[in-house]
Design a protein around this motif. Structure first.
Motif, mmCIF file in Angstrom:
data_model
loop_
_atom_site.group_PDB
_atom_site.id
_atom_site.type_symbol
_atom_site.label_atom_id
_atom_site.label_comp_id
_atom_site.label_asym_id
_atom_site.label_seq_id
_atom_site.Cartn_x
_atom_site.Cartn_y
_atom_site.Cartn_z
ATOM 1 N N ASP A 99 44.503 40.640 19.522
ATOM 2 C CA ASP A 99 45.374 39.437 19.162
ATOM 3 C C ASP A 99 46.554 39.474 20.157
ATOM 4 O O ASP A 99 47.545 38.922 19.877
ATOM 5 N N ARG A 100 46.258 40.244 21.383
ATOM 6 C CA ARG A 100 47.256 40.000 22.434
ATOM 7 C C ARG A 100 47.141 39.524 23.405
ATOM 8 O O ARG A 100 46.679 39.825 24.817
ATOM 9 N N ALA A 101 46.717 38.043 23.362
ATOM 10 C CA ALA A 101 46.057 37.451 24.762
ATOM 11 C C ALA A 101 47.010 37.576 25.901
ATOM 12 O O ALA A 101 46.555 37.406 26.999
ATOM 13 N N GLU A 102 48.427 37.736 25.710
ATOM 14 C CA GLU A 102 49.184 37.781 26.866
ATOM 15 C C GLU A 102 48.882 38.878 27.778
ATOM 16 O O GLU A 102 48.965 39.139 28.929
ATOM 17 N N LEU A 103 48.642 40.180 27.070
ATOM 18 C CA LEU A 103 48.237 41.391 27.646
ATOM 19 C C LEU A 103 47.053 41.369 28.657
ATOM 20 O O LEU A 103 47.018 41.833 29.514
ATOM 21 N N VAL A 104 46.136 40.469 27.884
ATOM 22 C CA VAL A 104 44.846 40.483 28.687
ATOM 23 C C VAL A 104 44.835 39.556 29.737
ATOM 24 O O VAL A 104 44.249 39.967 30.749
ATOM 25 N N GLN A 105 45.856 38.604 29.723
ATOM 26 C CA GLN A 105 45.950 37.924 30.842
ATOM 27 C C GLN A 105 46.552 38.502 31.936
ATOM 28 O O GLN A 105 46.031 38.369 33.243
ATOM 29 N N LYS A 106 47.503 39.516 31.501
ATOM 30 C CA LYS A 106 48.006 40.222 32.811
ATOM 31 C C LYS A 106 46.873 41.246 33.435
ATOM 32 O O LYS A 106 46.623 41.604 34.467
ATOM 33 N N ALA A 107 46.082 41.706 32.344
ATOM 34 C CA ALA A 107 44.948 42.484 33.281
ATOM 35 C C ALA A 107 43.947 41.850 33.682
ATOM 36 O O ALA A 107 43.799 42.292 34.901
ATOM 37 N N VAL A 108 43.615 40.539 33.521
ATOM 38 C CA VAL A 108 42.966 39.868 34.297
ATOM 39 C C VAL A 108 43.412 39.589 35.737
ATOM 40 O O VAL A 108 42.662 39.524 36.746
ATOM 41 N N ALA A 109 44.687 39.240 35.811
ATOM 42 C CA ALA A 109 45.460 39.013 37.037
ATOM 43 C C ALA A 109 45.568 40.192 37.764
ATOM 44 O O ALA A 109 45.161 40.104 38.969
ATOM 45 N N ILE A 110 45.604 41.372 37.052
ATOM 46 C CA ILE A 110 45.397 42.765 37.957
ATOM 47 C C ILE A 110 44.143 42.963 38.564
ATOM 48 O O ILE A 110 43.966 43.443 39.484
ATOM 49 N N TYR A 111 43.116 42.667 37.867
ATOM 50 C CA TYR A 111 41.780 42.857 38.390
ATOM 51 C C TYR A 111 41.093 41.907 39.139
ATOM 52 O O TYR A 111 40.307 41.966 39.809
ATOM 53 N N SER A 112 41.911 40.669 39.472
ATOM 54 C CA SER A 112 41.431 39.643 40.325
ATOM 55 C C SER A 112 41.696 40.177 41.702
ATOM 56 O O SER A 112 42.532 41.139 42.048
ATOM 57 N N GLY A 113 40.488 39.823 42.414
ATOM 58 C CA GLY A 113 40.701 40.449 43.856
ATOM 59 C C GLY A 113 40.325 42.112 44.080
ATOM 60 O O GLY A 113 40.497 42.467 45.206
ATOM 61 N N THR A 114 39.541 42.640 43.029
ATOM 62 C CA THR A 114 39.042 43.595 43.233
ATOM 63 C C THR A 114 37.491 43.373 43.620
ATOM 64 O O THR A 114 37.274 42.167 43.741
ATOM 65 N N ASN A 115 36.889 44.441 43.789
ATOM 66 C CA ASN A 115 35.299 44.369 44.177
ATOM 67 C C ASN A 115 34.478 43.608 43.322
ATOM 68 O O ASN A 115 33.208 43.553 43.688
#
Ligand SMILES: C[S@@+](CC[C@H](N)C(=O)[O-])C[C@H]1O[C@@H](n2cnc3c(N)ncnc32)[C@H](O)[C@@H]1O
Length: 281
Positions: free
Chosen positions: A205-221
């Protein structure tokens, strides 16, 4: 891996095998995960993303829990009589790899490691140079026909006999369509009595944490990070017999004493990794 000293580093590890075309500047999900697990096969770009992720609570524990789940499941399935393992999205070799756990139960167990990352295949091939029962190939989960049609895979595994297909910490890098297509191919290619093993990141139930994770993983391979819940995972196992305890946080799947560190304090609302094992009828 010491990329500060070797900025044009052609190999994933100065002492390791050569990997043609390796770009150390593109953050790489296999190497980020290797860093979470305390591995050395990573570059500055990978470590920077990993460190960002590690500022979010629970990242390293989630990676360790995922790996511990994988070890327990392989042991359970080997004990149930499974002698063939197809590990898709296998990751860089670490301690206690699938083939080692399986071969402890039966030295004749056969394992195929598949990953779309050439660095993974090269490292695994180096590790396996003296092992006849295990191979590592490059293959893309978005092209399952390419994996099941690969002559090396078909030669190494007898697809008339049960196989455990491992999709561990892989599906969150794939779209719904890509996972459905992959699972449909697995169903078509493996016989009754085979197993499907999945772990998948869920947002809690921590959508904001997951949004951060999604942003960190963007631009990976890899593709974008996709969180999913137990209901979405259940659809992939339709018609299969689920092994107890079903689809649960990986740390709750048959924990052994040594893997149960911190289990009592699990925050059920926190993001984490769900795991499940099903048997094809
Ligand atoms: C987080 S690691 C998981 C490694 C291992 N399965 C484990 O759980 O310990 C994810 C792996 O999936 C691989 N991967 C990501 N997308 C893939 C794809 N489309 N096809 C094959 N492998 C993929 C990455 O290269 C990486 O090695």
């Amino acid at each position: 891996m010491d990329d500060e000293k070797t900025p044009q580093a052609p190999a994933a590890d100065p002492s390791g095998p050569e990997v043609p075309g390796l770009d150390p500047n593109v953050p790489n999900v296999a190497r980020i995960y290797d860093y979470y697990l305390g591995g050395k096969d990573n570059f500055a770009a990978d470590r920077a993303r990993a460190e960002e992720m590690m500022r979010l609570p629970g990242t390293v524990q989630a990676a360790r829990n995922n790996r511990a789940f994988l070890r327990r499941v392989v042991h359970v399935l080997a004990t149930e009589g499974i002698r063939q393992f197809l590990d898709i999205g296998a990751g860089l070799p670490t301690q206690e790899n699938v083939h080692q756990i399986a071969e402890r139960v039966d030295p004749a167990s056969r394992t195929v490691y598949v990953d779309f990352d050439p660095v993974v295949a090269v490292h695994a091939q180096a590790l396996l140079a003296t092992n006849d029962t295990t191979i590592a190939v490059t293959g893309d989960a978005r092209d399952p026909e390419g994996i099941f049609g690969n002559p090396e895979v078909r030669e190494h595994l007898d697809l008339e006999k049960p196989v455990a297909v491992l999709l561990v910490a892989l599906t969150h890098f794939l779209s719904d369509e890509q996972v459905e297509n992959l699972v449909a191919h697995v169903r078509r290619h493996v016989p009754s009595g085979s197993y499907l093993v999945v772990t998948q990141m869920f947002p809690g139930d921590r959508a904001e944490l997951v949004q951060k994770a999604v942003a960190i993983y963007s631009g990976t391979n890899s593709g974008p990070l996709v969180g999913r819940d137990a209901k979405q995972i259940a659809a992939w196992f339709e018609g299969m017999e689920m092994l107890e305890p079903g689809i649960v946080r990986v740390e709750r799947w048959r924990p052994l004493l040594q893997d149960s560190e911190g289990l009592a304090e699990v925050d059920e609302g926190a993001p984490g990794i769900l795991g499940a094992v099903g048997r094809f009828p």
